[in-house]
Design an enzyme around this catalytic site. Structure first.
Site, PDB file in Angstrom:
ATOM      1  N   ALA A   1      -5.809   8.740  -1.438  1.00 32.51           N
ATOM      2  CA  ALA A   1      -6.298   9.500  -2.582  1.00 32.51           C
ATOM      3  C   ALA A   1      -7.817   9.416  -2.676  1.00 32.51           C
ATOM      4  O   ALA A   1      -8.491  10.417  -2.972  1.00 32.51           O
ATOM      5  CB  ALA A   1      -5.649   8.978  -3.864  1.00 32.51           C
TER       6      ALA A   1
ATOM      7  N   HIS B   1       1.290   8.044  -7.635  1.00 38.08           N
ATOM      8  CA  HIS B   1       2.643   7.613  -8.002  1.00 38.08           C
ATOM      9  C   HIS B   1       3.152   8.342  -9.250  1.00 38.08           C
ATOM     10  O   HIS B   1       2.735   9.474  -9.520  1.00 38.08           O
ATOM     11  CB  HIS B   1       2.705   6.091  -8.141  1.00 38.08           C
ATOM     12  CG  HIS B   1       2.324   5.360  -6.886  1.00 38.08           C
ATOM     13  ND1 HIS B   1       2.619   5.833  -5.631  1.00 38.08           N
ATOM     14  CD2 HIS B   1       1.644   4.199  -6.695  1.00 38.08           C
ATOM     15  CE1 HIS B   1       2.161   4.993  -4.712  1.00 38.08           C
ATOM     16  NE2 HIS B   1       1.554   3.996  -5.331  1.00 38.08           N
TER      17      HIS B   1
END
Length: 273
Positions: free
Chosen positions: A109, A146
């Protein structure tokens, strides 16, 4: 032979390993000892070569020595991925000048956001603490991974950008390479391929029995509702997870080619089983 496997306390990882770790899928070649750590801890442990097999961020592979990426078990977003959240709207220029909470410098990310907006100011913290940090004003914006990608609105935050959408549009539709599993080169390529097949069988077993695998995964649900965990698992356990195929491999190679060109990662020898 006994091998040590590291996976994250995340429902998608647990879903993939359900068949293997529950003993429903077995191998004549391997017995498993598993450890559970968050992804950035596993990234750091892999730098020290502490585990035989481990989940890592795709980004971390640029810094690993003596590991091969398995073709099975990857987390790839198909048109979606990590998101940027904040309490108020920020354009790209304002975002770049803001303090962004990130889940670790070796996470995929982080590299993807660098590719998207360039260098930026950040503060590292545990991924699950990021929404609260943004809500409290400790950070101006947050890079969320997540299940936080689904639940951020519970903190009265807004989604500014979806990095997965940016990646899809920038690469002609490639899946977003986020997490992979790697195995030590010390075992040799034939043994690595045998384990890759074992892991693939575990993933297929779970996907064929989603309710069983989801119930097993709930122990890593961090208190989230089953519906939320089900949605998250379905986002990141897909056909590319079973085998990355041509598109998955192309996505990983594109990530690093872009990173090398922009000076965000070093040149290195990428090994995929």
């Amino acid at each position: 032979m006994e091998i040590t496997i590291g996976h994250t306390p995340d429902a998608d990882d647990a879903f993939m390993f359900y068949g293997m770790l529950s003993g429903k899928v077995t191998s004549p070649h391997f017995t498993i000892k598993h450890v559970v750590e968050d992804i950035e801890t596993l990234n750091k442990r892999s730098l020290k070569h502490e585990l035989d097999v481990t989940a890592v961020s795709a980004h971390a592979c640029a810094y690993l020595k003596d590991y091969t990426i398995l073709r099975s078990g990857g987390s790839f977003g198909k048109g979606y991925g990590p998101i940027i959240v904040a309490k108020q709207n920020l354009d790209v220029d304002k975002l770049r000048a803001s303090k962004i909470a990130i889940p670790g410098k070796m996470t995929s990310a982080f590299l993807l956001l660098e590719l998207m907006i360039g260098k930026f100011d950040y503060i590292e913290m545990k991924f699950s603490d990021i929404p609260d940090a943004v809500a409290s004003g400790k950070a101006d914006a947050g890079l969320v991974i997540h299940e936080g990608q689904i639940t951020y609105d519970q903190k009265n935050l807004m989604k500014l950008f979806d990095i997965g959408t940016w990646w899809r549009d920038s690469t002609g539709g490639l899946p977003v390479p986020l997490g992979v599993n790697v195995m030590s080169n010390h075992f040799g390529i034939e043994t690595i391929k045998k384990f890759d097949e074992f892991f693939r069988e575990s993933i297929v077993y779970g996907m064929a029995r989603p309710n069983e695998a989801l119930d097993y995964s709930m122990q890593y649900g961090r208190g989230q509702a089953k519906e939320t965990i089900d949605r998250f698992v379905r986002m990141y356990v897909n056909d590319v997870t079973i085998d990355m195929g041509v598109l998955g491999e192309q996505a990983i190679r594109s990530l690093f080619q872009m990173g090398i060109e922009k000076g965000f990662v070093p040149e290195f020898d990428l090994r995929i089983a």
